[in-house]
Write a protein that holds these residues in place. Structure first.
Motif, PDB file in Angstrom:
ATOM      1  N   HIS A  92     -32.428 -54.033  -1.824  1.00 18.00           N
ATOM      2  CA  HIS A  92     -32.646 -53.599  -3.198  1.00 18.00           C
ATOM      3  C   HIS A  92     -31.575 -52.629  -3.724  1.00 18.00           C
ATOM      4  CE1 HIS A  92     -34.329 -50.453  -0.668  1.00 18.00           C
ATOM      5  NE2 HIS A  92     -34.131 -49.625  -1.664  1.00 18.00           N
ATOM      6  N   HIS A  94     -29.921 -49.462  -4.989  1.00 11.80           N
ATOM      7  CA  HIS A  94     -30.070 -48.035  -4.725  1.00 11.80           C
ATOM      8  C   HIS A  94     -28.696 -47.387  -4.718  1.00 11.80           C
ATOM      9  CE1 HIS A  94     -29.148 -49.565  -0.708  1.00 11.80           C
ATOM     10  NE2 HIS A  94     -28.684 -48.370  -0.449  1.00 11.80           N
ATOM     11  N   GLU A 107     -30.241 -42.784   1.265  1.00  8.19           N
ATOM     12  CA  GLU A 107     -30.527 -43.592   0.082  1.00  8.19           C
ATOM     13  C   GLU A 107     -31.182 -42.762  -1.006  1.00  8.19           C
ATOM     14  OE1 GLU A 107     -32.765 -47.152   0.711  1.00  8.19           O
ATOM     15  OE2 GLU A 107     -31.391 -47.884   2.245  1.00  8.19           O
ATOM     16  N   HIS A 109     -33.302 -43.611  -4.373  1.00  8.61           N
ATOM     17  CA  HIS A 109     -33.988 -44.744  -4.980  1.00  8.61           C
ATOM     18  C   HIS A 109     -34.077 -44.662  -6.495  1.00  8.61           C
ATOM     19  CE1 HIS A 109     -34.925 -46.400  -1.096  1.00  8.61           C
ATOM     20  NE2 HIS A 109     -35.220 -45.176  -0.705  1.00  8.61           N
ATOM     21  N   HIS A 110     -33.798 -43.506  -7.072  1.00  9.75           N
ATOM     22  CA  HIS A 110     -33.781 -43.348  -8.522  1.00  9.75           C
ATOM     23  C   HIS A 110     -32.399 -43.752  -9.037  1.00  9.75           C
ATOM     24  CE1 HIS A 110     -34.429 -41.689 -12.487  1.00  9.75           C
ATOM     25  NE2 HIS A 110     -33.252 -41.106 -12.392  1.00  9.75           N
TER      26      HIS A 110
END
Length: 140
Positions: A92, A94, A107, A109-110
């Protein structure tokens, strides 16, 4: 260790699918990045390779790093004025926090583009890259 990144087997398959020779040297180079969870330099790779490949050239290191990057095996960033590489994430969308000392990544994630794209409503954004630099808990 980030389990959502490309591994040595996947990388070697990608190399083969694109018509490049599989060699023990290339496998060792890829494995070096596979076992790391951080960005590393060409110099780091050279130091790793020298004991087993006497006389390996810097040119060989750079040529393979750029090949691996162009095939999507490695991703890169510029850190402290030098290009650093790590195994490509294979999942995904990131972004990363990158330690300026040891190259460890975490990582994020926002995605800030969620807000920024509102300011670019009449523009077509094709791609973006967002990295945060600082020091990991072990290095600060």
């Amino acid at each position: 260790m980030d389990t959502n990144k490309m591994n040595t087997k996947q990388a070697l398959n990608l190399l083969k699918q694109n018509g490049y020779k599989y060699t023990g040297k290339r496998e060792d180079m890829i494995h070096f990045f596979d076992k790391e969870n951080r960005y590393r330099t060409a110099k780091d790779l050279l130091h790793h390779m020298e004991p087993n490949y006497k006389g390996i050239s810097v040119d060989t290191i750079y040529r393979n790093l750029h090949l691996f990057h162009s095939l999507g095996i490695l991703e890169s960033t510029d850190l402290n004025g030098e290009k650093h590489f790590r195994m490509k994430c294979d999942h995904h969308h990131h972004h990363h926090f990158i330690c300026k000392n040891c190259g460890e990544t975490k990582e994020i994630h926002h995605c800030p583009m969620d807000k920024i794209v509102q300011e670019l409503d009449s523009y077509e954004v094709e791609d973006h890259k967002f990295e945060i630099y600082g020091f990991c808990p072990a290095c600060k």
